[in-house]
Design a protein around this motif. Structure first.
Motif, PDB file in Angstrom:
ATOM      1  N   LEU A   7       4.362  10.747 -10.791  1.00 17.89           N
ATOM      2  CA  LEU A   7       3.063  10.667 -11.456  1.00 17.89           C
ATOM      3  C   LEU A   7       2.744   9.260 -11.951  1.00 17.89           C
ATOM      4  O   LEU A   7       1.735   9.043 -12.613  1.00 17.89           O
ATOM      5  CB  LEU A   7       3.039  11.637 -12.646  1.00 17.89           C
ATOM      6  CG  LEU A   7       3.224  13.114 -12.271  1.00 17.89           C
ATOM      7  CD1 LEU A   7       3.380  13.957 -13.512  1.00 17.89           C
ATOM      8  CD2 LEU A   7       2.043  13.598 -11.440  1.00 17.89           C
ATOM      9  N   GLY A   8       3.626   8.329 -11.664  1.00 17.36           N
ATOM     10  CA  GLY A   8       3.347   6.947 -12.081  1.00 17.36           C
ATOM     11  C   GLY A   8       3.582   6.693 -13.551  1.00 17.36           C
ATOM     12  O   GLY A   8       3.083   5.717 -14.102  1.00 17.36           O
ATOM     13  N   LEU A   9       4.316   7.586 -14.222  1.00 18.51           N
ATOM     14  CA  LEU A   9       4.596   7.349 -15.641  1.00 18.51           C
ATOM     15  C   LEU A   9       5.819   6.461 -15.804  1.00 18.51           C
ATOM     16  O   LEU A   9       5.899   5.661 -16.714  1.00 18.51           O
ATOM     17  CB  LEU A   9       4.838   8.684 -16.345  1.00 18.51           C
ATOM     18  CG  LEU A   9       3.625   9.589 -16.471  1.00 18.51           C
ATOM     19  CD1 LEU A   9       4.025  10.940 -17.040  1.00 18.51           C
ATOM     20  CD2 LEU A   9       2.578   8.953 -17.356  1.00 18.51           C
ATOM     21  N   VAL A  10       6.775   6.664 -14.889  1.00 22.97           N
ATOM     22  CA  VAL A  10       7.994   5.865 -14.908  1.00 22.97           C
ATOM     23  C   VAL A  10       8.038   5.119 -13.583  1.00 22.97           C
ATOM     24  O   VAL A  10       7.613   5.640 -12.551  1.00 22.97           O
ATOM     25  CB  VAL A  10       9.230   6.784 -15.084  1.00 22.97           C
ATOM     26  CG1 VAL A  10      10.505   6.054 -14.743  1.00 22.97           C
ATOM     27  CG2 VAL A  10       9.287   7.314 -16.503  1.00 22.97           C
ATOM     28  N   PHE A  11       8.501   3.862 -13.641  1.00 24.93           N
ATOM     29  CA  PHE A  11       8.489   3.046 -12.444  1.00 24.93           C
ATOM     30  C   PHE A  11       9.881   2.968 -11.844  1.00 24.93           C
ATOM     31  O   PHE A  11      10.861   2.738 -12.554  1.00 24.93           O
ATOM     32  CB  PHE A  11       7.940   1.667 -12.762  1.00 24.93           C
ATOM     33  CG  PHE A  11       6.533   1.731 -13.263  1.00 24.93           C
ATOM     34  CD1 PHE A  11       5.484   1.911 -12.374  1.00 24.93           C
ATOM     35  CD2 PHE A  11       6.261   1.679 -14.613  1.00 24.93           C
ATOM     36  CE1 PHE A  11       4.180   2.000 -12.825  1.00 24.93           C
ATOM     37  CE2 PHE A  11       4.956   1.776 -15.071  1.00 24.93           C
ATOM     38  CZ  PHE A  11       3.922   1.940 -14.181  1.00 24.93           C
ATOM     39  N   ALA A  12       9.947   3.185 -10.526  1.00 26.73           N
ATOM     40  CA  ALA A  12      11.231   3.273  -9.850  1.00 26.73           C
ATOM     41  C   ALA A  12      11.928   1.920  -9.826  1.00 26.73           C
ATOM     42  O   ALA A  12      11.291   0.869  -9.843  1.00 26.73           O
ATOM     43  CB  ALA A  12      11.021   3.761  -8.426  1.00 26.73           C
ATOM     44  N   PRO A  25       3.639   3.667  -7.201  1.00 28.96           N
ATOM     45  CA  PRO A  25       2.543   3.695  -8.170  1.00 28.96           C
ATOM     46  C   PRO A  25       1.348   2.813  -7.820  1.00 28.96           C
ATOM     47  O   PRO A  25       0.424   2.754  -8.605  1.00 28.96           O
ATOM     48  CB  PRO A  25       3.233   3.147  -9.429  1.00 28.96           C
ATOM     49  CG  PRO A  25       4.271   2.233  -8.919  1.00 28.96           C
ATOM     50  CD  PRO A  25       4.732   2.813  -7.618  1.00 28.96           C
ATOM     51  N   GLY A  49      -3.787   5.824  -9.134  1.00 27.84           N
ATOM     52  CA  GLY A  49      -5.078   6.182  -9.719  1.00 27.84           C
ATOM     53  C   GLY A  49      -5.925   7.014  -8.776  1.00 27.84           C
ATOM     54  O   GLY A  49      -6.763   7.805  -9.205  1.00 27.84           O
TER      55      GLY A  49
END
Lengths: 370, 276, 302
Positions: free
Chosen positions: C48-53, C66, C70
């Motif tokens: 969901l783009g909350l945490v970045f890999a 990410p 949007g």
């Protein structure tokens, strides 16, 4: 983020680089502004002196800051004077002519303004909510904010130093103007002043910055300088004193301060000579000036209660001086030396002079008046 | 998003409690002043406090001087510190972000909501203190006739009601700008930590340090760059002529802090892992 | 729908997600199963783009995350690690705010959308009480309603039945089944076997950050080649099929035999009474227990 790069760490780095770049640009602006080269107009030392001496006719308005670093305690009823030499004073000046000007002493949430009009002076004190019309000449008065604006102090010191040595100083940017500088080195060994540095607008001679350095000191202990100055005639409305309104105190007087009041009490009778110097002819009544040039000092005879309190204050902060009769205390600040002598009455002596000189004065005042 | 932030601000009882407290301080001071009629000695106590005894119309200015140095920045720091960290704590931050709300947009909306809060609080304080001032001190020293509420500037010149209104407007604008740096500091810290209290405390620590350094002569070299250095410069609106120097510098410094700290908040928040 | 390649996330020295190749297909009811702390939530947050890999690639609805998250988020409804709501506002006000915060969805039919979402999760009659006063189950339903506001193509639900009573769990399952039938892909993450077992068609099992298994549920539950027989006469069975009985638990026997029908015939022919007989299937629990090592919240002595 830490030690491990994430897939967005490149973006993050780019963002931080942008932010740091903005910080660097904003932070370097004042530095760069200060690095602007100064190309003061070439003006000879003699010409500069003449122009400064004649600068009293130069209209100007500005914002100046004077700061003194003298370790002097607040003296009773003289707090406004001691504040001038012990702290920073913010000044706003509007100057049209020698008889039409205004100087505001700006405080955090108060203001003391002095208006000079051709027929009288007006003093406005916001804290006291008091407007005072000072009519007539003031032969004796205390130093005040209007005396330490760069033009007022600069021309006054230059006038006192007529017999001293002058050397040129490199130019410097003051309040955005390229100013030419000169240094006054007093000839007299009696003064505590090592040198006075003065920068003025080369064209008009208007003093823009004055620095007084004491003997034995490397940094100036008293500096007054313009932070903003415009060589233009101020608006007439600014120079008009406020009209007294209901709810505001209004008095008319011919003495502006306590010294004038003391003078009128007629305590009088100061010695004709002190430490080898004659009393200046101009001085009258309770105050007298002795000495020449920067080695001038002032003697005031204080009335009973005030004298007692002033002496107590100096005794607490200064050193006792042994005198033939009575008692005396001296406070040396490096630049300004203050002496209080209690003999038949109390004398307050102050000047930019060596303590040794004032010790002699103490002895003469305490012994001679008996 | 701005509408959402404003809705959140104004539907929160906290907003009104803080504003109420802000309004209460000048009210309490006014009641004491009016009952005892003991003005603070000149040069001491809050600005304008001795003048309001003779003219209540100046009380809004005195009220500003009362809430400005401590109370207002504390409330702004608390709200701004809560802006992002508080959302993280309630777990709503992740739901806003996946709605999706862009992170930059979220920050901008938060800041605008803070500005609106400051405006709201100041206007509330101004109105209540104006009413308080007129009710408790009257508009003229020798009351009886309802004369126009002319007040005296710091320079002793009479300010007309229109002039007073303009100066108050300038004051409001300046105070809003002054609070921007507090908001930006707390907002940045709020993106760093998940503890709203920590962010608010951090911002207050910065402000207290700055306040201490402002009064310290040894720190004179950095004084012009301190965020709180020019906070009371709005008083210069009440001089005649207005002393613009500090007002301009103060506004400039605040904008620099705003740009830098908002930039830092942005750089930090846009790639931060939201794990709460 | 969701594809990840070598997805890795490290927090300092801790590797939360380690080289995950996730593959969720259109129309799936995908169950992400794993013990607490196995990295499910971190994985979901990365989607969901909350945490970045730290490493690896993510593609959701055909777009890289990410980078273009949007664009995909409007089509996703999600519930991540418990619901989140403004405690001083009512549930309805919360949904309105969330609806207004996101893109799309006009102001005019906001009320309708909110009412619909509340209706779906069984909160239609909710009053003006603030969320602060809600039970855990009500909050969970509210979170679900918020995920459903925009009729998403993909639902990402992390522990959606937390705090619900058995009836509530059933209602949510029915709702998800209905949505799935209408074409919504559902990614359900849970540590509850039963929940995944009852709902999902595909399963991924996570253990200590790694995706140790990803397969169709039906394939996992294929027969084991053994037959379970319940009989009142276990001794006779043991005597008959000596050596092929692999386990005995009272009257229930586990017998290695390829063909349950043939075994039944043998037993009947021998006159043995049988109460139950059927092929043994692996349970999901067995699969998971075989694959996972230890519970992450268990702390062993060194």
């Amino acid at each position: 983020m830490g030690a491990h790069r994430t897939v967005v760490s490149a973006q993050a780095r780019r963002r931080w680089v942008v932010v740091l770049a903005v910080v660097a640009v904003l932070g370097s602006l004042p530095v760069l502004a200060g690095l602007r080269p100064v190309r003061a107009a070439e003006v000879g030392l003699a010409t500069l002196r003449e122009r400064i001496a004649a600068s009293g006719r130069q209209a100007h308005e500005g914002y100046a800051l004077s700061s003194g670093l003298l370790p002097l305690p607040a003296l009773p009823d003289l707090e406004q004077v001691t504040a001038l030499v012990t702290g920073t004073t913010e000044l706003r000046t509007w100057y049209a002519a020698p008889d039409r000007w205004r100087v505001d002493v700006v405080d955090e949430a108060a203001e003391r303004d002095l208006y000079q009009t051709p027929d009288a002076q007006y003093a406005w004190d916001y804290g006291q909510n008091q407007l005072t019309r000072i009519a007539g000449a003031q032969p004796v008065r205390l130093p005040r904010g209007a005396d330490v604006t760069p033009p007022a102090l600069g021309t006054r010191l230059l006038g006192l130093a007529a017999a001293d040595r002058f050397t040129p100083l490199p130019g410097k940017r003051v309040a955005g103007l390229a100013a030419a500088g000169l240094r006054i080195v007093p000839a007299s060994a009696d003064t505590t002043v090592a040198h006075v540095d003065l920068w003025a607008d080369p064209g008009t001679g208007l003093p823009l910055q004055v620095e007084v350095t004491a003997r034995g000191g490397s940094r100036p202990v008293f500096v007054t300088r313009f932070l903003e100055v415009h060589l233009r005639t101020p608006d007439a409305s600014v120079l008009t004193p406020p009209a007294p309104v209901a709810g505001m105190g209004f008095t008319v007087t011919d003495t502006s301060d306590i010294l004038g009041a003391i003078d009128r009490l007629g305590v009088g009778g100061l010695p004709e000579r002190l430490a080898g110097s004659p009393r200046e002819a101009t001085a009258v009544g309770a105050a007298g000036a002795y000495g020449a040039g920067l080695a001038r000092f002032v003697v005031v005879a204080l009335p009973g209660r005030l004298g007692y309190r002033t002496y107590g204050r100096l005794r607490a902060f200064g050193q006792a001086v042994t005198v033939p009769q009575g008692e005396a205390a001296i406070l040396s600040t490096g630049l300004l030396t203050v002496l209080a002598v209690r003999a038949d009455r109390t004398y307050l002596v102050a000047g930019l002079v060596q303590p040794a000189l004032l010790r002699r004065v103490a002895a003469e005042l305490a012994g001679g008046a008996a | 998003m701005i509408a959402v932030e404003l809705a959140k601000l104004f539907r929160r009882p906290r907003t009104y409690v803080i504003t109420g407290l802000l309004c209460a301080l000048p009210l309490i001071v006014a009641i004491f002043l009016a009952t005892t009629r003991v003005p603070p000695p000149p040069g001491q106590g809050g600005a304008f406090l001795s003048a309001v005894l003779s003219n209540g119309a100046l009380y809004p200015a005195a009220a500003m001087a009362l809430v400005m140095p401590v109370f207002l920045p504390v409330s702004v720091a608390v709200l701004a510190g809560d802006a992002v960290a508080g959302e993280a704590t309630t777990g709503t931050l992740r739901y806003l972000l996946i709605r999706p709300v862009g992170r930059t947009r979220l920050l901008a909306a938060k800041l605008i909501a803070l500005v609106v809060f400051v405006l709201f609080a100041i206007v509330a304080v101004l109105l209540t203190s104006y009413v308080t001032g007129l009710a408790l001190f009257g508009s003229q020293p020798s009351a009886g006739v309802a004369l126009p509420a002319d007040v005296t500037s710091l320079s002793g010149v009479t300010i007309t009601p229109a002039g007073l209104a303009l100066r108050m407007l300038g004051t409001v604008a300046y105070i809003v700008i002054s609070m921007l740096s507090v908001a930006a500091i707390a907002l940045f810290l709020s993106t760093v930590t998940d503890s709203a209290l920590g962010a608010a405390m951090g911002a207050l620590a910065v402000l207290v340090t700055s306040q201490v350094l402002v009064t310290l002569d040894a720190a004179a070299a950095v004084r012009p760059y301190l965020p709180t250095r020019y906070w009371l410069a709005w008083i210069d609106f009440f001089r005649d002529p207005v002393l613009w120097r500090d007002i301009e510098r103060g506004a400039g410094i605040q904008l620099v802090y705003l740009v830098v700290l908002l930039g830092m908040a942005w750089a930090n928040f846009l790639t931060r892992d939201v794990v709460n | 729908m969701i594809v990840t390649r070598d997805l890795t996330k490290r927090y300092g020295r801790l590797t939360a997600v380690d080289g995950v190749h996730l593959d969720v297909r259109e129309g799936d009811r995908y169950g992400l199963l794993g013990p607490n702390g196995s990295g499910k939530t971190t994985l979901v947050r990365m989607l969901l783009g909350l945490v970045f890999a730290t490493r690896g690639e993510i593609e959701v609805l055909g777009r890289p995350v990410p980078r273009r998250v949007g664009e995909v988020l409007p089509d996703i409804g999600a519930l991540v690690e418990g619901p989140g709501a403004y405690p001083h506002l009512s549930g309805r006000a919360n949904l309105r705010l969330f609806d207004a915060a996101g893109p799309g969805g006009s102001r005019r039919d906001r009320r309708r959308r909110v009412d619909e979402a509340l209706e779906r999760v069984g909160l239609a009659g909710v009053d003006r009480r603030p969320v602060r006063a809600y039970s855990l189950g009500m909050r969970q339903r509210l979170g679900l309603a918020s995920a459903l506001l925009r009729r998403p193509r993909l639902l990402v639900l992390d522990e959606p039945t937390n705090g619900l009573d058995p009836r509530g769990i059933r209602e949510v399952r029915d709702l998800l089944t209905e949505l799935n039938a209408q074409g919504t892909t559902v990614l359900l993450s849970s540590h509850l076997l039963a929940e995944i077992d009852a709902f999902c068609t595909r399963v991924g099992v996570m253990d200590r950050g790694r995706l140790v298994l990803q397969d169709e549920l039906a394939a996992l539950r294929e027969p084991t080649g053994r037959v379970v027989v319940a009989t009142p006469e276990p001794e006779r069975v043991v005597a008959l099929l000596d050596g092929r009985v692999e386990g005995r638990d009272g009257t229930t026997l586990t017998i290695r035999h390829a063909d349950p029908a043939a075994l039944n015939a043998d037993l009947v022919a021998a006159g043995i009474r049988v109460t139950e007989l059927g092929p043994e299937r692996r349970s999901l629990e067995q699969v998971v227990l075989d694959l996972t090592t230890t519970s992450a919240d268990r702390v062993e002595a060194a």
